[in-house]
Motif scaffolding. Sequence first.
Motif, PDB file in Angstrom:
ATOM      1  N   GLY A  87      55.949  43.541  50.328  1.00  0.00           N
ATOM      2  CA  GLY A  87      55.720  43.723  48.897  1.00  0.00           C
ATOM      3  C   GLY A  87      55.676  42.376  48.198  1.00  0.00           C
ATOM      4  O   GLY A  87      55.260  42.271  47.056  1.00  0.00           O
ATOM      5  N   GLY A  96      51.689  37.233  43.881  1.00  0.00           N
ATOM      6  CA  GLY A  96      52.810  36.984  44.783  1.00  0.00           C
ATOM      7  C   GLY A  96      53.545  38.283  45.069  1.00  0.00           C
ATOM      8  O   GLY A  96      54.377  38.357  45.957  1.00  0.00           O
ATOM      9  N   GLN A  97      53.204  39.307  44.283  1.00  0.00           N
ATOM     10  CA  GLN A  97      53.773  40.622  44.521  1.00  0.00           C
ATOM     11  C   GLN A  97      52.625  41.558  44.854  1.00  0.00           C
ATOM     12  O   GLN A  97      51.566  41.441  44.261  1.00  0.00           O
ATOM     13  N   MET A  98      52.856  42.446  45.797  1.00  0.00           N
ATOM     14  CA  MET A  98      51.853  43.463  46.084  1.00  0.00           C
ATOM     15  C   MET A  98      52.505  44.801  45.754  1.00  0.00           C
ATOM     16  O   MET A  98      53.524  45.157  46.340  1.00  0.00           O
ATOM     17  N   TYR A  99      51.908  45.523  44.814  1.00  0.00           N
ATOM     18  CA  TYR A  99      52.499  46.792  44.400  1.00  0.00           C
ATOM     19  C   TYR A  99      52.199  47.869  45.434  1.00  0.00           C
ATOM     20  O   TYR A  99      51.368  48.745  45.221  1.00  0.00           O
ATOM     21  N   TYR A 100      52.921  47.796  46.559  1.00  0.00           N
ATOM     22  CA  TYR A 100      52.631  48.709  47.661  1.00  0.00           C
ATOM     23  C   TYR A 100      53.036  50.151  47.373  1.00  0.00           C
ATOM     24  O   TYR A 100      52.653  51.045  48.109  1.00  0.00           O
ATOM     25  N   SER A 101      53.824  50.379  46.322  1.00  0.00           N
ATOM     26  CA  SER A 101      54.076  51.781  45.948  1.00  0.00           C
ATOM     27  C   SER A 101      52.764  52.469  45.615  1.00  0.00           C
ATOM     28  O   SER A 101      52.638  53.676  45.741  1.00  0.00           O
ATOM     29  N   VAL A 124      51.137  53.244  38.242  1.00  0.00           N
ATOM     30  CA  VAL A 124      50.310  53.522  39.420  1.00  0.00           C
ATOM     31  C   VAL A 124      48.953  54.116  39.041  1.00  0.00           C
ATOM     32  O   VAL A 124      47.917  53.683  39.556  1.00  0.00           O
ATOM     33  N   THR A 135      44.127  53.153  47.157  1.00  0.00           N
ATOM     34  CA  THR A 135      43.132  53.137  48.225  1.00  0.00           C
ATOM     35  C   THR A 135      42.256  54.386  48.179  1.00  0.00           C
ATOM     36  O   THR A 135      41.023  54.302  48.253  1.00  0.00           O
ATOM     37  N   SER A 176      59.743  51.060  46.819  1.00  0.00           N
ATOM     38  CA  SER A 176      59.781  52.377  47.431  1.00  0.00           C
ATOM     39  C   SER A 176      58.380  52.743  47.900  1.00  0.00           C
ATOM     40  O   SER A 176      57.385  52.420  47.259  1.00  0.00           O
ATOM     41  N   ALA A 224      40.696  47.813  45.680  1.00  0.00           N
ATOM     42  CA  ALA A 224      42.063  48.350  45.765  1.00  0.00           C
ATOM     43  C   ALA A 224      43.079  47.221  45.822  1.00  0.00           C
ATOM     44  O   ALA A 224      44.106  47.244  45.121  1.00  0.00           O
ATOM     45  N   VAL A 225      42.808  46.211  46.630  1.00  0.00           N
ATOM     46  CA  VAL A 225      43.754  45.103  46.739  1.00  0.00           C
ATOM     47  C   VAL A 225      43.825  44.332  45.425  1.00  0.00           C
ATOM     48  O   VAL A 225      44.901  43.920  44.984  1.00  0.00           O
ATOM     49  N   MET A 283      46.210  45.834  43.003  1.00  0.00           N
ATOM     50  CA  MET A 283      47.626  45.636  43.343  1.00  0.00           C
ATOM     51  C   MET A 283      48.053  44.174  43.249  1.00  0.00           C
ATOM     52  O   MET A 283      49.232  43.867  43.134  1.00  0.00           O
ATOM     53  N   GLU A 284      47.072  43.255  43.346  1.00  0.00           N
ATOM     54  CA  GLU A 284      47.422  41.829  43.433  1.00  0.00           C
ATOM     55  C   GLU A 284      47.389  41.102  42.097  1.00  0.00           C
ATOM     56  O   GLU A 284      48.158  40.157  41.885  1.00  0.00           O
ATOM     57  N   ALA A 339      38.382  45.562  48.633  1.00  0.00           N
ATOM     58  CA  ALA A 339      38.694  44.451  47.737  1.00  0.00           C
ATOM     59  C   ALA A 339      39.145  44.975  46.375  1.00  0.00           C
ATOM     60  O   ALA A 339      40.073  44.426  45.757  1.00  0.00           O
ATOM     61  N   LEU A 383      49.905  51.810  47.071  1.00  0.00           N
ATOM     62  CA  LEU A 383      48.929  51.568  48.142  1.00  0.00           C
ATOM     63  C   LEU A 383      48.051  52.787  48.451  1.00  0.00           C
ATOM     64  O   LEU A 383      46.814  52.702  48.409  1.00  0.00           O
TER      65      LEU A 383
END
Lengths: 422, 422
Positions: B181, A181-186, A150, A192, B410, A171-172, A175-176, A169, A188
């Motif tokens: 995700g 195909g995966q977004m590392y929303y942990s 992270v 950001t 998570s 930040a995304v 994660m992208e 853009a 987020l």
Amino acid sequence: MQKTKLKHKAEHWQKRLLTFLKWVLLSIGIGVLIGGGVGTLFYYLLQWTTQTRTNSPWLLFLLPAGGLFIVWLYRACGVKQSRGTDLVLLAVRSPQPLPARMAPLIFIATAVTHLFGGSAGREGAALQIGGSLGYGAGRLFKLDEKALHVVTMCGMGAVFSALFGTPVAAAVFAMEVVSVGQMYYSALVPVTISSLLASGIASRLGAVPTHYILAEVGSGLHLLPALQIALLAALCAAVAILFCQTLHIAGRLYRQFLPNPYLRVLMGSALVIVLMLLTGTSDYEGAGTNVIARAIGGHARPEAFVLKILLTALTLGAGFKGGEIVPSFFIGATFGCWMGGLLGLDPGLGAAVGMLCVFCGVVNCPLTALLLGCSLFGYSGAPYFFLACAISYALSGYTGLYAEQTILYSKFRPQFINKRTE
Amino acid sequence: MQKTKLKHKAEHWQKRLLTFLKWVLLSIGIGVLIGGGVGTLFYYLLQWTTQTRTNSPWLLFLLPAGGLFIVWLYRACGVKQSRGTDLVLLAVRSPQPLPARMAPLIFIATAVTHLFGGSAGREGAALQIGGSLGYGAGRLFKLDEKALHVVTMCGMGAVFSALFGTPVAAAVFAMEVVSVGQMYYSALVPVTISSLLASGIASRLGAVPTHYILAEVGSGLHLLPALQIALLAALCAAVAILFCQTLHIAGRLYRQFLPNPYLRVLMGSALVIVLMLLTGTSDYEGAGTNVIARAIGGHARPEAFVLKILLTALTLGAGFKGGEIVPSFFIGATFGCWMGGLLGLDPGLGAAVGMLCVFCGVVNCPLTALLLGCSLFGYSGAPYFFLACAISYALSGYTGLYAEQTILYSKFRPQFINKRTE
């Protein structure tokens, strides 16, 4: 019974909120110091190199000396095989460590490349500087492996954001880009916060966010321009493949015929200088942001994208440093301006679409490309941009800039493939 | 050797391009017929119900009759336990089939609910109509299981897009909502084409895309509003949890105390009518888009969000049909308008942020929420919106509207969890 359950739940949430706050603080630190501090410094350094080179065009002839210095510097620091951004991607999705010395190395080497007129970008360097400093900060705070992923993303987003002025853009993108195909929303919230702070501080310190004025796209979606844009996007996918393949092939040929890195960078510099002189312009030196702006304004030479592909491949393959992202903007914008005009589109709109499509094709990040488009050109073109990015994403196949990027889903059939780009 | 390799590659690309073209044609069909056709019809039907109810407020007293009809209709068609949108999500990520009769059922039932003044939305219904028709179209063309997932997403995006006029957000929503995700990028081109065509046709046929004029957000990011917005977003996360929990609890209590569905819908209608009369306004009937517009304009009553939560839970739990998404906009906008004002924000901006945050909190889709925000309010607020959505996403925990939604990572620690929302 009910009471213990409630108490358990309250403790659970207390722990969650503490973790949340820990991440908020960490990401503020990264955003301010790494993004706002180092990122802004990098921004001004590159501004200075471009300015100096423009004032003293003869600096191009010192390119071989700059190249020798870069090769020596990397070897002196024990980095023999530089895998650059690939190492950053690996550090986000595996336990592979990321050496902190990468940051000063790429920082200096990119500036040298730009100062002496090599054709290279800045944003790839930003990912390396931010990623390795973020990782280093994480090590300093003794974070565990997963948390290190992270902080690496936070650093990537922060420096990209400071440099380019597009925090959402950036930040995304962090994660992208690693596993498409995966977004590392942990990540987020931390990513950001870091990206927003970085661009906020950079702009307070005078860094100018990139923004273009596009001749009115018009509101709503119309069939004819949509078809023209779809066709242009398909052609841009081919250009994206051409760019990636040229980079790969140039690197391979260099290593094959010039195994000695010092000799390689010398010969490469000579090739670059000769070709630059033959073009009779300084358009292809450095990042070429002025050429991009001109293309968005509706003016580009038809051969510009081919020359930029060639010169970037010759520069980076020889051992110079910098990113491939701004070159992909340059290539896409000049190609889109010319080809868009031929297809009957407004050349400026063609340039904007081309820029986003070639970028999307080489990094395989459609949502980042969309958000970049909205940030650079405003939201009114979003439907066109998204159509274009989707088509370019699909038709660029599995080529990409970063060998360590994985693409999780087939671009052609709905199935899980987890394939590395080539 | 080299020649066979090239030939092999050419054949490979030929196959890819054919698949690509097949999907382009399929998605055009879905976009035009399901999105532009059925979606626009649904749009006008709901316009008519709202208009009719506004002209004849006494229709509210027929709510029990409408409820009895809906329960009878579903049972007559053999649908006893209606799981609505959950079935659509399941059809995207599993071999579970999606019955085509779901489309006409939810189409009619939502209109009846709106006509007689039940508190419910439209976009959840749109997902069901589009998803099941897309799935049905795929069955008609004898697509295999994996391709059925894609046509289902195409249908979801198309009807959502026709109804709401936000094609980019609709396309991303269809790819993001099923497994948070993960982005189903195999569906990127088809879903984008379907959604764009749907909204394009709908607007040509006179459907008005949703758009709000927000008092100037200002350019750049400033610290004080960012802090106020972050705090508001955290509170909105709590409101999102409250909304989901109230929906769950109301459903449970209804089933527990009124096991007979006819009796349940009768008693539920009675409760809704009494409460509606007590409020002394028709604000809470139907979707309440006018109330949302008023909140964005800076005016909302402090108790509005609580009443809307209660009335929506009472309506939907009783057996009425419709979505939960527009109610989440209503709840967020009115709460944000009031609370934003208390926190010192411009109430209109507070409403916009609240609307996006509560939506993001209940569907767990930060990128959809961001794009929705850009589409409804313009891109200048994007940095604030993204910060707000990120915080609301993280702090809303694992609650959600759809029991079949999974959250892959998570929200608090960087690790894979693949957890269902609750």
